[in-house]
Design a protein around this motif. Structure first.
Motif, mmCIF file in Angstrom:
data_model
loop_
_atom_site.group_PDB
_atom_site.id
_atom_site.type_symbol
_atom_site.label_atom_id
_atom_site.label_comp_id
_atom_site.label_asym_id
_atom_site.label_seq_id
_atom_site.Cartn_x
_atom_site.Cartn_y
_atom_site.Cartn_z
ATOM 1 N N GLY A 17 0.273 -1.462 0.133
ATOM 2 C CA GLY A 17 -0.148 -0.695 -0.004
ATOM 3 C C GLY A 17 0.554 0.976 0.400
ATOM 4 N N LYS A 18 0.289 2.861 -0.659
ATOM 5 C CA LYS A 18 0.924 3.807 -0.459
ATOM 6 C C LYS A 18 1.594 4.536 0.483
ATOM 7 N N VAL A 19 0.339 3.914 1.505
ATOM 8 C CA VAL A 19 1.194 4.567 3.397
ATOM 9 C C VAL A 19 2.684 4.071 3.746
ATOM 10 N N ARG A 20 1.947 2.416 3.644
ATOM 11 C CA ARG A 20 3.238 1.695 4.171
ATOM 12 C C ARG A 20 4.543 2.322 3.232
ATOM 13 N N ARG A 21 4.678 2.354 2.082
ATOM 14 C CA ARG A 21 5.958 2.407 0.989
ATOM 15 C C ARG A 21 5.910 3.808 1.501
ATOM 16 N N PHE A 22 5.340 4.904 1.372
ATOM 17 C CA PHE A 22 5.598 6.355 2.173
ATOM 18 C C PHE A 22 6.434 5.585 2.978
ATOM 19 N N ALA A 23 6.091 5.353 4.206
ATOM 20 C CA ALA A 23 6.768 5.163 5.648
ATOM 21 C C ALA A 23 8.077 4.350 5.589
ATOM 22 N N ARG A 24 8.246 3.408 4.626
ATOM 23 C CA ARG A 24 9.504 2.720 4.097
ATOM 24 C C ARG A 24 10.535 3.978 3.364
ATOM 25 N N ASP A 25 10.066 4.225 2.828
ATOM 26 C CA ASP A 25 9.926 5.826 1.605
ATOM 27 C C ASP A 25 11.170 6.650 2.995
ATOM 28 N N TYR A 26 10.635 7.052 3.854
ATOM 29 C CA TYR A 26 10.758 7.779 5.158
ATOM 30 C C TYR A 26 11.587 7.616 5.681
ATOM 31 N N VAL A 27 11.519 6.395 6.164
ATOM 32 C CA VAL A 27 12.715 5.851 6.965
ATOM 33 C C VAL A 27 14.001 5.577 6.221
ATOM 34 N N ASP A 28 14.026 4.631 5.780
ATOM 35 C CA ASP A 28 15.263 4.405 4.358
ATOM 36 C C ASP A 28 15.682 5.671 4.337
ATOM 37 N N SER A 29 14.915 7.168 4.185
ATOM 38 C CA SER A 29 15.660 8.305 3.547
ATOM 39 C C SER A 29 16.770 8.788 4.599
ATOM 40 N N ARG A 30 15.904 8.169 5.617
ATOM 41 C CA ARG A 30 17.445 9.522 6.684
ATOM 42 C C ARG A 30 18.038 8.233 7.482
ATOM 43 N N LEU A 31 19.504 8.540 7.889
ATOM 44 C CA LEU A 31 20.162 8.443 8.766
ATOM 45 C C LEU A 31 19.670 8.198 10.116
ATOM 46 N N CYS A 32 19.664 6.722 10.934
ATOM 47 C CA CYS A 32 19.106 6.938 11.924
ATOM 48 C C CYS A 32 20.142 6.497 13.071
ATOM 49 N N ILE A 33 20.387 7.481 14.726
ATOM 50 C CA ILE A 33 21.080 6.713 15.080
ATOM 51 C C ILE A 33 21.029 5.066 15.815
ATOM 52 N N ALA A 34 20.393 4.223 15.607
ATOM 53 C CA ALA A 34 20.103 3.269 15.877
ATOM 54 C C ALA A 34 21.174 1.710 14.927
ATOM 55 N N GLU A 35 21.289 2.805 12.949
ATOM 56 C CA GLU A 35 22.019 1.977 12.354
ATOM 57 C C GLU A 35 23.881 2.597 13.239
ATOM 58 N N LEU A 36 24.269 2.712 13.432
ATOM 59 C CA LEU A 36 25.459 3.299 14.049
ATOM 60 C C LEU A 36 25.369 2.135 15.777
ATOM 61 N N PHE A 37 24.512 1.781 15.976
ATOM 62 C CA PHE A 37 24.534 1.338 16.986
ATOM 63 C C PHE A 37 25.790 0.089 16.604
ATOM 64 N N LEU A 38 26.270 -0.858 16.318
ATOM 65 C CA LEU A 38 27.096 -1.913 16.202
ATOM 66 C C LEU A 38 28.604 -0.963 16.479
ATOM 67 N N PRO A 39 28.827 0.205 15.072
ATOM 68 C CA PRO A 39 29.743 0.422 15.442
ATOM 69 C C PRO A 39 30.513 0.742 17.110
#
Length: 124
Positions: A17-39
């Motif tokens: 759906g377009k709402v979930r697609r927009f939510a995915r794209d919104y999150v994927d376009s940003r760098l989140c602190i959680a992605e830096l957790f392992l380093p």
């Protein structure tokens, strides 16, 4: 098949759906602190192995700072995403879309379903 191709046809119904697609794209376009957790975790663990009481206290403080940063970053993303969803989809059911998008930030970017359709820094 969805893992290999990233094609939305093979996704479960909850991910379509377009709402979930927009939510995915919104999150994927940003760098989140959680992605830096392992380093960050590796660096903090190396500090905690050193036999110095001061460095162990610094490592504990860094753990707390990282956890607080992840929580604050998630809240900020959730608030901004909720505003964008209310603006873009005023007549659509957006229930659960923010939670769905935030759970994606906890996964590693290359393992997400489907593959990101936007590059980092682009706006969906």
């Amino acid at each position: 098949q969805a893992l290999a191709s990233g094609d939305e046809r093979y996704l479960p119904v909850r991910d379509k759906g377009k709402v979930r697609r927009f939510a995915r794209d919104y999150v994927d376009s940003r760098l989140c602190i959680a992605e830096l957790f392992l380093p960050l975790a590796v660096i903090i663990l190396m500090l905690s192995v050193v036999p110095s009481a001061v460095l162990k206290n610094v490592a504990l403080l860094l753990w707390l700072v990282v956890i607080v940063m992840i929580v604050v970053d998630s809240v900020v993303i959730a608030i901004r995403l909720r505003k964008q969803l209310n603006t873009r989809f005023p007549d659509e059911n957006t229930k659960g879309a923010v939670r769905y998008a935030l759970m994606r930030t906890l996964q590693m970017r290359r393992l997400r379903l489907p593959k990101p359709q936007v590059k980092r820094g682009e706006r969906p």
